[in-house]
Design a protein around this motif. Sequence first.
Motif, PDB file in Angstrom:
ATOM      1  N   TRP A 203       0.816  -1.221   0.000  1.00 55.15           N
ATOM      2  CA  TRP A 203       0.000   0.000   0.000  1.00 55.15           C
ATOM      3  C   TRP A 203       0.849   1.271   0.000  1.00 55.15           C
ATOM      4  CZ3 TRP A 203      -0.835   3.955   3.717  1.00 55.15           C
ATOM      5  CH2 TRP A 203      -1.905   4.823   3.396  1.00 55.15           C
ATOM      6  N   GLN A 204       0.487   2.160  -0.891  1.00 55.60           N
ATOM      7  CA  GLN A 204       1.014   3.514  -0.910  1.00 55.60           C
ATOM      8  C   GLN A 204      -0.171   4.465  -0.873  1.00 55.60           C
ATOM      9  OE1 GLN A 204       3.966   4.387  -3.900  1.00 55.60           O
ATOM     10  NE2 GLN A 204       4.590   2.256  -4.047  1.00 55.60           N
ATOM     11  N   PRO A 205      -0.034   5.586  -0.185  1.00 54.11           N
ATOM     12  CA  PRO A 205      -1.189   6.465  -0.007  1.00 54.11           C
ATOM     13  C   PRO A 205      -1.643   7.177  -1.277  1.00 54.11           C
ATOM     14  CG  PRO A 205       0.764   7.461   0.946  1.00 54.11           C
ATOM     15  CD  PRO A 205       1.142   6.080   0.566  1.00 54.11           C
ATOM     16  N   GLU A 206      -0.790   7.258  -2.293  1.00 56.35           N
ATOM     17  CA  GLU A 206      -1.168   7.986  -3.510  1.00 56.35           C
ATOM     18  C   GLU A 206      -0.566   7.302  -4.730  1.00 56.35           C
ATOM     19  OE1 GLU A 206      -1.195  12.512  -1.683  1.00 56.35           O
ATOM     20  OE2 GLU A 206       0.676  11.394  -1.908  1.00 56.35           O
ATOM     21  N   TYR A 207      -1.251   7.434  -5.849  1.00 56.76           N
ATOM     22  CA  TYR A 207      -0.739   6.905  -7.114  1.00 56.76           C
ATOM     23  C   TYR A 207      -0.655   8.054  -8.108  1.00 56.76           C
ATOM     24  CZ  TYR A 207      -0.617   4.392 -11.590  1.00 56.76           C
ATOM     25  OH  TYR A 207      -0.277   3.937 -12.834  1.00 56.76           O
ATOM     26  N   PHE A 208       0.513   8.200  -8.746  1.00 49.81           N
ATOM     27  CA  PHE A 208       0.694   9.193  -9.797  1.00 49.81           C
ATOM     28  C   PHE A 208       1.277   8.504 -11.031  1.00 49.81           C
ATOM     29  CE2 PHE A 208       1.095  11.737  -5.875  1.00 49.81           C
ATOM     30  CZ  PHE A 208       0.059  12.643  -6.094  1.00 49.81           C
ATOM     31  N   GLY A 209       0.574   8.638 -12.155  1.00 47.61           N
ATOM     32  CA  GLY A 209       1.039   8.041 -13.392  1.00 47.61           C
ATOM     33  C   GLY A 209       1.756   9.044 -14.274  1.00 47.61           C
ATOM     34  N   ASP A 210       2.567   8.538 -15.204  1.00 48.14           N
ATOM     35  CA  ASP A 210       3.351   9.397 -16.091  1.00 48.14           C
ATOM     36  C   ASP A 210       2.557   9.891 -17.292  1.00 48.14           C
ATOM     37  OD1 ASP A 210       5.636   9.017 -14.521  1.00 48.14           O
ATOM     38  OD2 ASP A 210       6.127   7.169 -15.572  1.00 48.14           O
ATOM     39  N   ALA A 211       1.563   9.118 -17.709  1.00 44.85           N
ATOM     40  CA  ALA A 211       0.798   9.463 -18.907  1.00 44.85           C
ATOM     41  C   ALA A 211      -0.585   9.973 -18.513  1.00 44.85           C
ATOM     42  CB  ALA A 211       0.663   8.245 -19.819  1.00 44.85           C
ATOM     43  N   ILE A 212      -1.065  10.954 -19.249  1.00 48.32           N
ATOM     44  CA  ILE A 212      -2.416  11.491 -19.020  1.00 48.32           C
ATOM     45  C   ILE A 212      -3.344  10.886 -20.076  1.00 48.32           C
ATOM     46  CG2 ILE A 212      -3.834  13.540 -18.790  1.00 48.32           C
ATOM     47  CD1 ILE A 212      -1.561  13.246 -16.703  1.00 48.32           C
ATOM     48  N   ALA A 218      -4.237   8.047 -24.450  1.00 47.55           N
ATOM     49  CA  ALA A 218      -3.159   8.842 -23.870  1.00 47.55           C
ATOM     50  C   ALA A 218      -2.808   9.992 -24.791  1.00 47.55           C
ATOM     51  CB  ALA A 218      -1.937   7.965 -23.619  1.00 47.55           C
ATOM     52  N   TRP A 219      -2.829  11.208 -24.258  1.00 48.56           N
ATOM     53  CA  TRP A 219      -2.508  12.429 -24.998  1.00 48.56           C
ATOM     54  C   TRP A 219      -3.262  12.489 -26.342  1.00 48.56           C
ATOM     55  CZ3 TRP A 219       2.178   9.590 -23.547  1.00 48.56           C
ATOM     56  CH2 TRP A 219       2.685   9.993 -22.314  1.00 48.56           C
ATOM     57  N   PRO A 220      -4.589  12.483 -26.309  1.00 45.47           N
ATOM     58  CA  PRO A 220      -5.352  12.417 -27.565  1.00 45.47           C
ATOM     59  C   PRO A 220      -5.498  13.783 -28.219  1.00 45.47           C
ATOM     60  CG  PRO A 220      -6.856  12.545 -25.735  1.00 45.47           C
ATOM     61  CD  PRO A 220      -5.468  12.512 -25.133  1.00 45.47           C
ATOM     62  N   PHE A 221      -6.110  13.776 -29.408  1.00 41.48           N
ATOM     63  CA  PHE A 221      -6.494  15.027 -30.047  1.00 41.48           C
ATOM     64  C   PHE A 221      -7.966  14.929 -30.428  1.00 41.48           C
ATOM     65  CE2 PHE A 221      -5.309  12.367 -33.652  1.00 41.48           C
ATOM     66  CZ  PHE A 221      -6.310  12.644 -34.578  1.00 41.48           C
ATOM     67  N   LEU A 296      -4.897  21.680 -24.295  1.00 45.74           N
ATOM     68  CA  LEU A 296      -5.366  21.704 -22.913  1.00 45.74           C
ATOM     69  C   LEU A 296      -4.208  21.255 -22.033  1.00 45.74           C
ATOM     70  CD1 LEU A 296      -7.782  22.066 -20.959  1.00 45.74           C
ATOM     71  CD2 LEU A 296      -8.255  19.627 -21.262  1.00 45.74           C
ATOM     72  N   SER A 297      -3.783  22.140 -21.127  1.00 46.42           N
ATOM     73  CA  SER A 297      -2.568  21.906 -20.347  1.00 46.42           C
ATOM     74  C   SER A 297      -2.879  21.839 -18.859  1.00 46.42           C
ATOM     75  CB  SER A 297      -1.549  23.017 -20.626  1.00 46.42           C
ATOM     76  OG  SER A 297      -1.228  23.072 -22.001  1.00 46.42           O
ATOM     77  N   ASN A 298      -1.856  21.495 -18.082  1.00 44.71           N
ATOM     78  CA  ASN A 298      -1.994  21.316 -16.635  1.00 44.71           C
ATOM     79  C   ASN A 298      -0.724  21.791 -15.943  1.00 44.71           C
ATOM     80  OD1 ASN A 298      -2.491  20.120 -13.968  1.00 44.71           O
ATOM     81  ND2 ASN A 298      -1.138  18.464 -14.650  1.00 44.71           N
ATOM     82  N   ASP A 299      -0.880  22.542 -14.856  1.00 48.92           N
ATOM     83  CA  ASP A 299       0.306  22.966 -14.105  1.00 48.92           C
ATOM     84  C   ASP A 299       0.175  22.711 -12.606  1.00 48.92           C
ATOM     85  OD1 ASP A 299      -1.442  24.937 -13.251  1.00 48.92           O
ATOM     86  OD2 ASP A 299      -0.261  26.631 -13.985  1.00 48.92           O
ATOM     87  N   SER A 315       2.103  17.664 -18.304  1.00 46.06           N
ATOM     88  CA  SER A 315       1.640  19.056 -18.401  1.00 46.06           C
ATOM     89  C   SER A 315       0.810  19.298 -19.663  1.00 46.06           C
ATOM     90  CB  SER A 315       2.831  20.022 -18.387  1.00 46.06           C
ATOM     91  OG  SER A 315       3.630  19.853 -19.548  1.00 46.06           O
ATOM     92  N   LYS A 316       0.929  18.402 -20.630  1.00 45.23           N
ATOM     93  CA  LYS A 316       0.149  18.498 -21.868  1.00 45.23           C
ATOM     94  C   LYS A 316      -0.866  17.362 -21.860  1.00 45.23           C
ATOM     95  CE  LYS A 316       2.850  21.679 -23.938  1.00 45.23           C
ATOM     96  NZ  LYS A 316       3.716  21.998 -22.793  1.00 45.23           N
ATOM     97  N   LEU A 317      -2.153  17.699 -21.956  1.00 43.44           N
ATOM     98  CA  LEU A 317      -3.185  16.693 -21.780  1.00 43.44           C
ATOM     99  C   LEU A 317      -3.881  16.289 -23.070  1.00 43.44           C
ATOM    100  CD1 LEU A 317      -4.919  18.135 -18.586  1.00 43.44           C
ATOM    101  CD2 LEU A 317      -2.831  16.794 -18.766  1.00 43.44           C
ATOM    102  N   MET A 318      -4.233  17.286 -23.879  1.00 38.29           N
ATOM    103  CA  MET A 318      -5.079  16.994 -25.041  1.00 38.29           C
ATOM    104  C   MET A 318      -4.953  18.134 -26.041  1.00 38.29           C
ATOM    105  SD  MET A 318      -9.193  16.273 -24.922  1.00 38.29           S
ATOM    106  CE  MET A 318     -10.114  15.851 -26.401  1.00 38.29           C
ATOM    107  N   LYS A 319      -4.912  17.784 -27.315  1.00 38.38           N
ATOM    108  CA  LYS A 319      -4.810  18.797 -28.362  1.00 38.38           C
ATOM    109  C   LYS A 319      -6.150  18.942 -29.082  1.00 38.38           C
ATOM    110  CE  LYS A 319      -1.870  20.165 -32.272  1.00 38.38           C
ATOM    111  NZ  LYS A 319      -0.690  19.800 -33.081  1.00 38.38           N
TER     112      LYS A 319
END
Length: 506
Positions: A203-212, A218-221, A296-299, A315-319
């Motif tokens: 168990w880990q308290p949080e999960y963070f993935g590399d791909a959005i 993943a990273w669609p348009f 569409l970006s994320n910071d 930081s880049k989610l969708m075009k």
Amino acid sequence: MLFCWLYLYLVLQKFHRDLPPTPVFAYGLSRKTATIPGPTIEALHAIHTHITWKNYLPAKHILPWDPTIPTAIPHKKKGIPTVVHLHGGIDEPQSDGHSSSWFTAEFKESGPSWTKKEYHYHNLQHPGTLWYHDHAMGLTRVNILAGLLGAYIIRQPHVETPLRLPYGDEFDRPLVVFDRSFSTDGSIFMNSTGNNPLIHPQWQPEYFGDAIVVNGKAWPFMIVGKRKYRFRIINASNARFFRFYFSEDGLGFIHIGSDSAYHDKPVLINKLLLAPSEIADVVVDFSKLTSDSTILSNDASYPYPSGDPVNEANSKLMKFIIKPNHEVDKKKIPSELIKYPSPDPSSASVTRYIAMYEYTSSIDEPTFLYINGKPFEAPATETPKVGSMEIWNVINLTEDNHPLHIHLGLFVALDQTELVNIDEFKACMTKANDAIKCRLDKYARGKKIEVPAHEKGWKNVYKMMPGYVTKIVVRFSYIHTNESYPFDATAEPGYAYHCHVSNPLY
């Protein structure tokens, strides 16, 4: 009434052209059509929906899970437990997806509070966006990471049509956003070693993935015209906050609804902060762009707000690619949307104090996260009356922002107040677990944070800032009519409220 069956399968899904197909768990009408996210369910207001969720998951999970935390484990230890929660739904407790109401394939085994195969969704609440997802005790995180999630929309045409908002499958779209990591063979990657392996092996308290991932890619348009589009953005991540913005200056969001409820007036914002399980209903007007694309970006840092800055990959989610077109979008977003009665805090019948605690190991790694010092499986301590209104003071004594979700009731956030001398107050709370005895009024006198304009309406999730007291007023009746529920809300197994990041459910 509408009766249907939705199935849970192990299938292969291709998230990106450069990745091999990924084994996932998915909802669908058949194995061939099962996808992540699952099918968007559209319901009409006051037309009841009856769904039988059929578990055809395999005997072995595709992700590592940790039985040292409270977990749904079949007696025969065969099959993967699951149960579905309609997030934002106001329905009978037997159909709410309680964490102990799990069941395995073909209902061979079930949890202690499971009572029925067919879930009954009344759809009597106000129109808006919801989502459904797994809710099994201790497995919610891995079952959702494996893919068990989907959108649910309640429409009320005679109320919504006069608003003349973008409509139809092409112009009114859910955007289900989450993060994942993938191995080179295409499988979902999840660390199999916990932060404290001697206490919790995995168990880990949080999960963070590399791909959005957005709507299963993943990273669609998306190709759009020079016109307005409505996006119902659902953050289905385990722990990642998103602060959305567009790469093109001047392009923002017309915020028309938060979680499952419309605003009384639209709010124009340039950046949109969305916590895990939170929903934003927005309109984007691409007709104002001079370029032929925007991203569409994320910071948002992770964990939010004091974690690592985002990298190029997340930081880049969708075009959005803007196609030239000759149609003229003359429709305007109305200045008035749907106004629901505002709560009167002075009429609240009860004031409660809800404290979030984080316990750590000798190396300062989280081991438990409790509400009011109690684990999820402890007996219920909050027993509000149907039709009542209550004031809750949510005290976040952890270092992270926690999105609090309340089942059955909706609430309005009033304000957030910083705690001064927090270490002193935390020491008292750790010992006494009593906000009144520890003189909350003495410490809750720091900086006040005003609720953002686009979050002042009715919600079912709110971001509890670390080191702050968040005051909310909760209503346990329909917000559009103030009528009571047509079902017994006091029946077993009851309802839950919880953080949508670090708890046994998620």
